[in-house]
Enzyme design. Structure first.
Site, short mmCIF file in Angstrom:
data_model
loop_
_atom_site.label_atom_id
_atom_site.label_comp_id
_atom_site.label_asym_id
_atom_site.label_seq_id
_atom_site.Cartn_x
_atom_site.Cartn_y
_atom_site.Cartn_z
N ARG A 35 79.92 50.59 -1.51
CA ARG A 35 79.09 50.22 -0.26
C ARG A 35 77.77 49.78 -0.25
NH1 ARG A 35 82.09 54.61 3.94
NH2 ARG A 35 83.96 53.47 4.27
N LYS A 197 104.04 55.70 8.68
CA LYS A 197 104.61 55.80 9.72
C LYS A 197 104.68 54.58 10.59
CE LYS A 197 104.10 60.78 10.86
NZ LYS A 197 103.37 61.63 11.76
N GLY A 353 92.51 51.10 4.63
CA GLY A 353 93.16 52.32 4.22
C GLY A 353 93.63 52.35 2.69
N GLY A 376 89.16 51.44 9.38
CA GLY A 376 89.50 51.44 10.76
C GLY A 376 89.13 50.21 11.27
P1 AMP Z 1 99.17 54.81 5.84
O1 AMP Z 1 98.02 55.65 6.03
O2 AMP Z 1 99.81 54.94 6.91
O3 AMP Z 1 98.99 53.50 5.24
O4 AMP Z 1 100.18 55.71 4.75
C1 AMP Z 1 99.56 55.90 3.65
C2 AMP Z 1 100.63 57.02 2.95
O5 AMP Z 1 101.83 56.68 3.13
C3 AMP Z 1 100.31 57.42 1.39
O6 AMP Z 1 99.68 58.44 1.51
C4 AMP Z 1 101.56 57.47 0.88
O7 AMP Z 1 102.06 58.41 -0.10
C5 AMP Z 1 102.49 57.71 2.40
N1 AMP Z 1 103.99 56.92 2.06
C6 AMP Z 1 104.27 55.57 1.25
N2 AMP Z 1 105.54 55.79 1.13
C7 AMP Z 1 106.24 56.93 1.55
C8 AMP Z 1 107.56 57.43 1.61
N3 AMP Z 1 108.64 56.75 1.24
N4 AMP Z 1 107.65 58.75 2.12
C9 AMP Z 1 106.72 59.32 2.43
N5 AMP Z 1 105.50 58.91 2.58
C10 AMP Z 1 105.16 57.79 1.99
#
Ligand code: AMP
Length: 396
Positions: A35, A197, A353, A376
């Site tokens: 940064r 999710k 992220g 964010g």
């Molecule tokens: P996000 O912050 O929503 O982009 O989620 C990132 C996280 O999703 C990472 O820590 C990954 O380990 C997790 N992730 C990716 N694929 C899977 C999966 N098939 N099952 C569970 N967690 C997952």
């Protein structure tokens, strides 16, 4: 859109909001200076014009004025990176700051103490913003990482600099990169959304469906879509309350002529662990007791094909549990495909992220067109929100 190049800073004091919220170790040494380096081009331009820089930032989330959150810890590192002596004022407002500013000469840098030592910063207090504003002649916002916050130093302050405010180079790059995907992207435009999710990505999906030709879905949210279509997902991550929503997304995409690409096979494991037993199977035939933790080899090939025919690529979210080496392969394969597409002339933006962490970890940082510095702030931009830090500079 006013940027640094619209001003000559000769004999001017630039009040710059930077994002120096860097990680420190137990000995208060900076462990990642990305940064600070990102703000360098703006600072150097101002100094080379013959101006001076007053840098303001927050660091962490202090409750009071705990010394662990003092920006004095980073003075040496800022000095090393800029190659110029950096003076420090132990309060960002009041007599101390004012005196330091009065003594500041052309070509010099002053770093102000943590803005969040004053609760007025996050409250967006106008009096506090006005007091900060007395310190500089021209206000520069180069803190993309906090552009989604309506804080005193990121947005409220801008009103006190009519005609005398602009974006720094980092902000300019971030804004232009987003625009290249969301507004002026050469077709076909492809968005790859992974991560955990559906619920956390739904606003993004809604916003980008009008702007893209291909939507690749991977990561944990795959399984909500697969289950919604009647597939067997074993113990994979799923949001049962989002099954209808997943169906609606697929219908909406179809109506808008967006091609959705879901995984066809998966690397499955019998536990959420790098040491678990693994296997490969069709994504909709996962046995009970097993969970999908990465995309399979056929999906890797399918996704690479889509990426390689795209001219504009947006990537947000890993395709598997990339933190565990046994489930990182799909994310790495996607990185290679995006790197190749970029080399062939596509524009690729990685933002928000964990995909940024993955790109850095696997060495693709310099092989994509742009890696966003704001988690964010990038996510909110992709959701179509107007960021207060950007709006404040654009307003008169
Ligand atoms: P996000 O912050 O929503 O982009 O989620 C990132 C996280 O999703 C990472 O820590 C990954 O380990 C997790 N992730 C990716 N694929 C899977 C999966 N098939 N099952 C569970 N967690 C997952």
């Amino acid at each position: 859109m006013k940027t640094l190049n619209d001003f000559n800073f000769k004999n001017k004091k630039a009040l710059i909001r930077v994002d120096f919220n860097v990680p420190l170790n137990d000995g208060f040494k900076v462990t990642d200076d990305t940064r600070i380096k990102s703000a360098k081009p703006s600072i150097i331009k101002i100094l080379e014009d013959g101006g001076s820089c007053i840098l303001m930032s927050h660091l962490g989330r202090p409750k009071d004025k705990e010394s662990e959150f003092s920006l004095k810890h980073i003075v040496d590192r800022v000095e090393d990176i800029m190659g110029v002596e950096v003076k420090f004022a132990s309060n960002c407002i009041g007599e101390e700051a004012q005196n330091a500013v009065n003594n500041l000469e052309a070509g010099q840098i002053l770093l102000l103490e943590n803005l969040r030592y004053h609760k007025e910063e996050e409250a967006g207090d106008e009096t506090f913003a006005k007091e900060l504003a007395t310190l500089g002649d021209i206000y520069v916002n180069d803190a993309f990482g906090t552009a989604h916050r309506a804080h005193a130093s990121t947005s409220v302050i801008a009103q006190f600099f009519p005609e005398k405010k602009c974006f720094g180079y980092l902000m300019e790059q971030e804004i232009k990169s987003i625009a290249k995907v969301m507004q002026t992207g050469e077709k076909p435009v492809c968005a790859i959304l992974g991560g955990a999710k559906v619920s956390s990505k739904i606003t993004i999906i809604d916003n980008i469906l009008d702007k893209i030709d291909h939507l690749i879905i991977g990561g944990g949210m795959t399984f909500t879509f697969i289950k919604a279509q009647g597939g067997k997902i074993g113990n994979s991550l799923v949001e049962d309350d989002k099954l209808t929503l997943a169906k609606e997304i697929l219908e909406k995409a179809k109506a808008k002529n967006v091609e959705v690409h879901l995984p066809i096979d998966a690397i499955i494991a019998d536990a959420f662990s790098n040491d678990a037993r693994t296997n490969t199977c069709d994504v909709d035939k996962i046995p009970d007791g097993w969970m999908g933790l990465d995309i399979g080899p056929n999906t890797e090939a399918l996704f690479a094909q889509v990426v390689l025919k795209s001219k504009t690529i947006l990537w947000n979210g890993p395709l598997g549990v990339f933190e565990m080496p046994n489930f990182a392969k799909g994310t790495i394969a996607l990185g290679y495909a995006i790197a190749e597409a970029t080399e062939n002339g596509a524009f690729s933006l990685v933002g928000g992220g964990d995909s940024v962490a993955a790109v850095k970890q696997f060495g693709f940082e310099n092989k994509v067109s742009y890696v966003s510095t704001g988690g964010g702030a990038m996510l909110e931009s992709l959701e179509g929100k107007t960021l207060p830090g950007i709006a404040a500079i654009l307003e008169n």
